[in-house]
Design an enzyme around this catalytic site. Structure first.
Site, mmCIF file in Angstrom:
data_model
loop_
_atom_site.group_PDB
_atom_site.id
_atom_site.type_symbol
_atom_site.label_atom_id
_atom_site.label_comp_id
_atom_site.label_asym_id
_atom_site.label_seq_id
_atom_site.Cartn_x
_atom_site.Cartn_y
_atom_site.Cartn_z
ATOM 1 N N ASP A 1 -51.563 -4.965 48.799
ATOM 2 C CA ASP A 1 -50.248 -4.349 48.628
ATOM 3 C C ASP A 1 -50.192 -3.746 47.221
ATOM 4 O O ASP A 1 -49.997 -4.449 46.226
ATOM 5 C CB ASP A 1 -49.158 -5.408 48.824
ATOM 6 C CG ASP A 1 -47.750 -4.843 48.623
ATOM 7 O OD1 ASP A 1 -47.618 -3.739 48.076
ATOM 8 O OD2 ASP A 1 -46.781 -5.529 49.000
ATOM 9 N N LYS B 1 -43.846 3.363 45.938
ATOM 10 C CA LYS B 1 -43.078 3.667 44.730
ATOM 11 C C LYS B 1 -43.439 4.962 43.994
ATOM 12 O O LYS B 1 -42.668 5.911 43.979
ATOM 13 C CB LYS B 1 -43.165 2.490 43.772
ATOM 14 C CG LYS B 1 -42.432 1.243 44.282
ATOM 15 C CD LYS B 1 -42.542 0.133 43.291
ATOM 16 C CE LYS B 1 -41.904 -1.158 43.743
ATOM 17 N NZ LYS B 1 -40.438 -1.179 43.651
ATOM 18 N N PHE C 1 -44.156 -10.471 46.833
ATOM 19 C CA PHE C 1 -43.039 -9.695 47.371
ATOM 20 C C PHE C 1 -43.611 -8.549 48.188
ATOM 21 O O PHE C 1 -44.384 -7.738 47.670
ATOM 22 C CB PHE C 1 -42.137 -9.151 46.255
ATOM 23 C CG PHE C 1 -40.909 -8.472 46.816
ATOM 24 C CD1 PHE C 1 -39.795 -9.211 47.193
ATOM 25 C CD2 PHE C 1 -40.885 -7.099 47.022
ATOM 26 C CE1 PHE C 1 -38.675 -8.602 47.749
ATOM 27 C CE2 PHE C 1 -39.775 -6.481 47.574
ATOM 28 C CZ PHE C 1 -38.663 -7.230 47.935
HETATM 29 C C1 LIG Z 1 -45.548 -5.180 45.867
HETATM 30 C C2 LIG Z 1 -44.369 -4.656 46.629
HETATM 31 N N1 LIG Z 1 -44.461 -4.493 47.956
HETATM 32 C C3 LIG Z 1 -43.452 -4.015 48.699
HETATM 33 C C4 LIG Z 1 -42.256 -3.683 48.110
HETATM 34 C C5 LIG Z 1 -41.124 -3.158 48.955
HETATM 35 O O1 LIG Z 1 -40.948 -1.806 48.698
HETATM 36 P P1 LIG Z 1 -39.579 -1.072 49.124
HETATM 37 O O2 LIG Z 1 -38.496 -1.641 48.268
HETATM 38 O O3 LIG Z 1 -39.856 0.381 48.856
HETATM 39 O O4 LIG Z 1 -39.367 -1.349 50.571
HETATM 40 C C6 LIG Z 1 -42.099 -3.828 46.723
HETATM 41 C C7 LIG Z 1 -40.828 -3.484 46.064
HETATM 42 O O5 LIG Z 1 -40.549 -3.897 44.966
HETATM 43 C C8 LIG Z 1 -43.187 -4.323 45.963
HETATM 44 O O6 LIG Z 1 -43.101 -4.492 44.641
#
Ligand SMILES: Cc1ncc(COP(=O)(O)O)c(C=O)c1O
Length: 394
Positions: free
Chosen positions: A226, A255, A141
């Site tokens: 990520d 986050k 994700f």
């Molecule tokens: C690993 C990862 N990358 C990117 C995101 C996207 O982040 P945002 O919801 O702040 O756009 C998330 C959100 O859960 C995530 O868990």
């Protein structure tokens, strides 16, 4: 009489786009690991707003930093310097390992968007116009913008929004051969979560990460880690990649960085970061004094409290206790990012029953619950959460 909650639900239905399948509770106040809803009920928060409030709710020092900055200067735009942003970048660089530069934004998706644009810029500059492809993994994700959705390895989320930007491809997670077969000279970057969060809390093996690094080096591709969900102590190290010793070229965080104030960052090795020239990338709010002040306070407290060590210790305790509950068939994760498999129980039903009894967790897959409490969670709070879950599963 209509309750506060009923009124809120009705307002939401009338005026808010219905993109979320929300649970029937409205939180109005928090303190540490505790939350209170609109009806005055108290909860233990073992989700932290999806791994965001790592220092707990309403942390007094973060609150003071925000209030102080709000009375001083909120925003000036990135046409000018501000006196907070570079200090956050300095701290972040030290925690990641040094030798990099950061770009600030407002969310995880934006941090990944920046990483993808930077990888394309670097790839095309060094490998020619065709080197812009990004490989990620199934179950990953990376966000909900069109580009980060194209990188997100969940076809059911992508289907509704075709056509997505081109140049993205997914391979099986933790599968070296699948990645090797996909790595041609057009690949600018491989994008990975060290522990897939939304995909079900699936840790990558250390051998896999080392093999990915080798493949990226051999094929002149960048490795983007990520760390939006795993970063800043959550897994028991400052960053998930640090468990393996593999060093990525680009790292994204969001986050936990603002403990609830929206801020994200894309860090890159200095020579990679240099592929961006002024004007190549920008965002109005990124790294503004308010959000950056929250981040500076967060990083300061996190280092003082040694949150990675606390997450490692708390995670061991949580996993050990969960493993003893009958009805839980498997426990996995790293630090305080944990999933528990429930066998044939429906995780959404179990999460709802936990909520009814005052425990906030979420169904990360149809059969697994996710736990991501604040990293400062106490042993007593862990014991209380486990007791609630035990009651639900009994
Ligand atoms: C690993 C990862 N990358 C990117 C995101 C996207 O982040 P945002 O919801 O702040 O756009 C998330 C959100 O859960 C995530 O868990």
């Amino acid at each position: 009489m209509t309750s506060n909650l009923d009124q809120l639900v009705a307002l939401d239905a009338s005026y808010v786009m219905q993109t979320y399948g929300r649970l029937p509770v409205a939180f109005v106040r928090g303190e540490g690991t505790r939350l209170w809803d609109s009806e005055g009920r108290e909860y233990l928060d073992f989700l932290s707003g999806l791994a965001v409030t790592s220092l707990g709710h309403a942390h007094p020092e973060v609150a003071d930093a925000i209030a102080q900055q709000a009375r001083t200067l909120l925003h000036v735009s990135n046409l000018y310097y501000n006196d907070v942003q570079p200090r956050v970048a300095e701290q972040l660089d030290a925690l990641i390992g040094g030798g990099g530069r950061s770009f600030f934004c407002n969310s995880g998706a934006e941090a990944n968007e920046c990483a993808i644009k930077l990888a394309r810029r670097y790839g095309q500059r060094n490998g020619g116009p065709e080197r812009y492809h990004v490989i990620s993994t199934y179950g990953s994700f990376h966000g909900r913008t069109l580009t980060t959705l194209a990188a997100t390895g969940q076809p059911q989320k992508q289907e509704t929004f075709q056509p997505l930007p081109s140049g993205f491809r997914q391979v099986s997670f933790d599968d070296v051969d699948a990645l090797a077969a996909a790595m041609d000279e057009r690949v600018a970057a491989v994008m990975l979560e060290p522990v897939q969060g939304e995909g079900g809390v699936n840790p990558a093996s250390s051998e896999y990460l080392h093999a990915v690094r080798r493949l990226c080096d051999e094929r002149e591709a960048l490795l983007i880690m990520d760390e939006v969900q795993t970063g800043l102590g959550r897994t028991g190290k400052w960053f998930g990649f640090q468990h393996s010793g593999v060093v990525p070229d680009i790292v994204t965080v969001a986050k936990a960085l603002g403990n609830g104030v929206p801020i994200g960052a894309c860090w890159a090795r200095a020579d990679v970061a240099a592929a961006f020239a002024p004007g190549d990338h920008a965002t109005t709010f990124g790294g503004q004094p308010l959000a950056a002040s929250a981040a500076l306070a967060v990083l300061d407290i996190m280092q003082r409290e040694d949150v990675p060590a606390r997450a490692a210790r708390g995670g061991d305790r949580l996993c050990e206790s969960l493993g003893k509950i009958s009805g839980i068939t498997d426990v996995r994760g790293a630090g305080l990012l944990v999933a528990a498999e429930l066998g044939d129980r429906d995780a959404r039903v179990v999460a709802q029953e936990c909520l009814d009894r005052g425990l906030v967790v979420n169904a990360v897959t149809p059969t697994a619950l996710r736990f991501a409490p604040p990293l400062l969670v106490t042993d007593d709070e862990i014991a209380a959460a486990v007791e609630i879950l035990q009651g639900v599963l009994a």
